[in-house]
Each structure stands twice: as C-alpha cells, then as structure tokens.
Design a protein around this motif. Structure first.
Motif, PDB file in Angstrom:
ATOM      1  N   LYS A   5       0.836  -1.203   0.000  1.00  0.00           N
ATOM      2  CA  LYS A   5       0.000   0.000   0.000  1.00  0.00           C
ATOM      3  C   LYS A   5       0.873   1.256   0.000  1.00  0.00           C
ATOM      4  O   LYS A   5       0.598   2.213  -0.724  1.00  0.00           O
ATOM      5  CB  LYS A   5      -0.924  -0.014   1.212  1.00  0.00           C
ATOM      6  N   ILE A   6       1.937   1.228   0.786  1.00  0.00           N
ATOM      7  CA  ILE A   6       2.866   2.364   0.828  1.00  0.00           C
ATOM      8  C   ILE A   6       3.579   2.507  -0.508  1.00  0.00           C
ATOM      9  O   ILE A   6       3.709   3.611  -1.043  1.00  0.00           O
ATOM     10  CB  ILE A   6       3.890   2.192   1.977  1.00  0.00           C
ATOM     11  N   LEU A   7       4.046   1.382  -1.060  1.00  0.00           N
ATOM     12  CA  LEU A   7       4.752   1.431  -2.346  1.00  0.00           C
ATOM     13  C   LEU A   7       3.860   1.930  -3.475  1.00  0.00           C
ATOM     14  O   LEU A   7       4.332   2.596  -4.390  1.00  0.00           O
ATOM     15  CB  LEU A   7       5.304   0.054  -2.696  1.00  0.00           C
ATOM     16  N   SER A   8       2.587   1.619  -3.428  1.00  0.00           N
ATOM     17  CA  SER A   8       1.685   2.048  -4.500  1.00  0.00           C
ATOM     18  C   SER A   8       1.486   3.565  -4.503  1.00  0.00           C
ATOM     19  O   SER A   8       1.106   4.138  -5.520  1.00  0.00           O
ATOM     20  CB  SER A   8       0.334   1.343  -4.378  1.00  0.00           C
ATOM     21  N   TYR A 134      15.384  -2.111 -13.870  1.00  0.00           N
ATOM     22  CA  TYR A 134      14.418  -2.495 -14.893  1.00  0.00           C
ATOM     23  C   TYR A 134      13.661  -3.760 -14.491  1.00  0.00           C
ATOM     24  O   TYR A 134      12.432  -3.835 -14.634  1.00  0.00           O
ATOM     25  CB  TYR A 134      15.096  -2.716 -16.243  1.00  0.00           C
ATOM     26  N   ILE A 135      14.381  -4.742 -13.975  1.00  0.00           N
ATOM     27  CA  ILE A 135      13.737  -5.999 -13.589  1.00  0.00           C
ATOM     28  C   ILE A 135      12.703  -5.772 -12.499  1.00  0.00           C
ATOM     29  O   ILE A 135      11.581  -6.291 -12.565  1.00  0.00           O
ATOM     30  CB  ILE A 135      14.803  -7.028 -13.141  1.00  0.00           C
ATOM     31  N   ILE A 136      13.043  -4.991 -11.497  1.00  0.00           N
ATOM     32  CA  ILE A 136      12.131  -4.775 -10.374  1.00  0.00           C
ATOM     33  C   ILE A 136      10.938  -3.891 -10.765  1.00  0.00           C
ATOM     34  O   ILE A 136       9.814  -4.138 -10.335  1.00  0.00           O
ATOM     35  CB  ILE A 136      12.896  -4.195  -9.164  1.00  0.00           C
ATOM     36  N   ASN A 137      11.173  -2.884 -11.587  1.00  0.00           N
ATOM     37  CA  ASN A 137      10.110  -1.924 -11.925  1.00  0.00           C
ATOM     38  C   ASN A 137       9.502  -2.141 -13.303  1.00  0.00           C
ATOM     39  O   ASN A 137       8.784  -1.269 -13.793  1.00  0.00           O
ATOM     40  CB  ASN A 137      10.663  -0.493 -11.839  1.00  0.00           C
ATOM     41  N   ARG A 138       9.756  -3.260 -13.943  1.00  0.00           N
ATOM     42  CA  ARG A 138       9.325  -3.449 -15.328  1.00  0.00           C
ATOM     43  C   ARG A 138       7.826  -3.352 -15.538  1.00  0.00           C
ATOM     44  O   ARG A 138       7.369  -2.857 -16.561  1.00  0.00           O
ATOM     45  CB  ARG A 138       9.880  -4.737 -15.899  1.00  0.00           C
ATOM     46  N   LYS A 139       7.025  -3.803 -14.586  1.00  0.00           N
ATOM     47  CA  LYS A 139       5.564  -3.725 -14.749  1.00  0.00           C
ATOM     48  C   LYS A 139       5.100  -2.279 -14.851  1.00  0.00           C
ATOM     49  O   LYS A 139       4.308  -1.933 -15.704  1.00  0.00           O
ATOM     50  CB  LYS A 139       4.862  -4.419 -13.587  1.00  0.00           C
ATOM     51  N   GLU A 140       5.631  -1.441 -13.976  1.00  0.00           N
ATOM     52  CA  GLU A 140       5.225  -0.031 -13.990  1.00  0.00           C
ATOM     53  C   GLU A 140       5.856   0.726 -15.158  1.00  0.00           C
ATOM     54  O   GLU A 140       5.258   1.647 -15.688  1.00  0.00           O
ATOM     55  CB  GLU A 140       5.606   0.643 -12.671  1.00  0.00           C
ATOM     56  N   ILE A 141       7.063   0.340 -15.548  1.00  0.00           N
ATOM     57  CA  ILE A 141       7.738   1.006 -16.668  1.00  0.00           C
ATOM     58  C   ILE A 141       6.995   0.689 -17.970  1.00  0.00           C
ATOM     59  O   ILE A 141       6.787   1.576 -18.787  1.00  0.00           O
ATOM     60  CB  ILE A 141       9.212   0.554 -16.757  1.00  0.00           C
TER      61      ILE A 141
END
Length: 144
Positions: A5-8, A134-141
C-alpha cells in the motif's frame, strides 16, 4: 500488504531513484571492500565491523560523496532526469539518458587509483543498477 500500500503511493520516478541509490552504492561498497581485501588482506583497516557498517551505510556514505569525492552528485542526475522526463515521456528512457549525460562527468573527476572510486567500478555498478532497476520496476515502466 501494508508495505504494498505504501509502495503504491510512491511515484515510479522516486521508486527508480531510491532503488538506484540503494543498489548503486551497495554494489560500489562491495567492490571497494573487495579491492581493500585484495590489496591489504585482513588488516586493522578492514575489520568485520567496518565491512558490515560500510555495507549497511553504503547509501548514506555514497550520498555524501565519500566513494567518488563529489557529494550529492546524485541530486544533479535526478534533476537532469526530471528535466529530461518533461520532454521524453518514457520514465526509463529519461532515466538512462540522464545517466548517460551526467555519469561521464563523474568519471572525468575520478582518476584511476585515487580515492575509492574508479571508472571501471562506476561503469560496472551502473550496468547492474540499471538492469536491476528495470527488472524490479518493469511492470510499472511498461504500463507507462
């Protein structure tokens, strides 16, 4: 659940840069520790306590410029990224472009063999940091 929730609520811009700071300076501190160990072996300068404290505080140590000699250099890169992102709407492309523009400056200031930093260490850490980011944030990117 609470952590998600915090990360979102954090924008992708800041997620990328917080991860960059954490990963880049952690990797750089590992390379510095390995270099010290190879050069000196186990000495007074390199105790287990110092290794652990260096790894745990690597982001803060890096922000203040103890690794590369240029304090808060990362802030210049973040500002460049923000400006570039206004023109290029893709956050990850603007992130990489800001690294390409600003990190050669830091490489010019770091002379091989002086202080802790080196050109090769900087380049290695940047490559791994960008890949991990990139690997960790790929969904949002990719949804941008």
């Amino acid at each position: 659940m609470y952590f998600k929730k915090i990360l979102s609520k954090i924008s992708i811009f800041w997620k990328i840069w917080i991860l960059h700071i954490l990963v880049y300076f952690f990797l750089l501190s590992i390379l510095i520790i390995v270099q010290d160990f190879n050069a000196n072996g186990v000495t007074q300068r390199m105790t287990a306590t110092k290794i652990i404290s260096t790894l745990l505080g690597s982001s803060l140590i890096g922000l203040f410029g103890f690794f590369d000699g240029i304090g808060f250099f990362i802030m210049i890169t973040i500002i460049f990224n923000y400006i570039i992102q206004k023109k290029i709407k893709n956050i990850f492309k603007s992130y990489i472009l800001s690294l390409i523009i600003t990190y050669p400056i830091i490489i010019l200031f770091i002379r091989e063999g002086s202080g802790y930093g080196s050109n090769l260490k900087t380049i290695i850490c940047l490559i791994f940091t960008v890949a991990i980011n990139y690997i960790i944030n790929r969904k949002e990117i990719n949804t941008e």
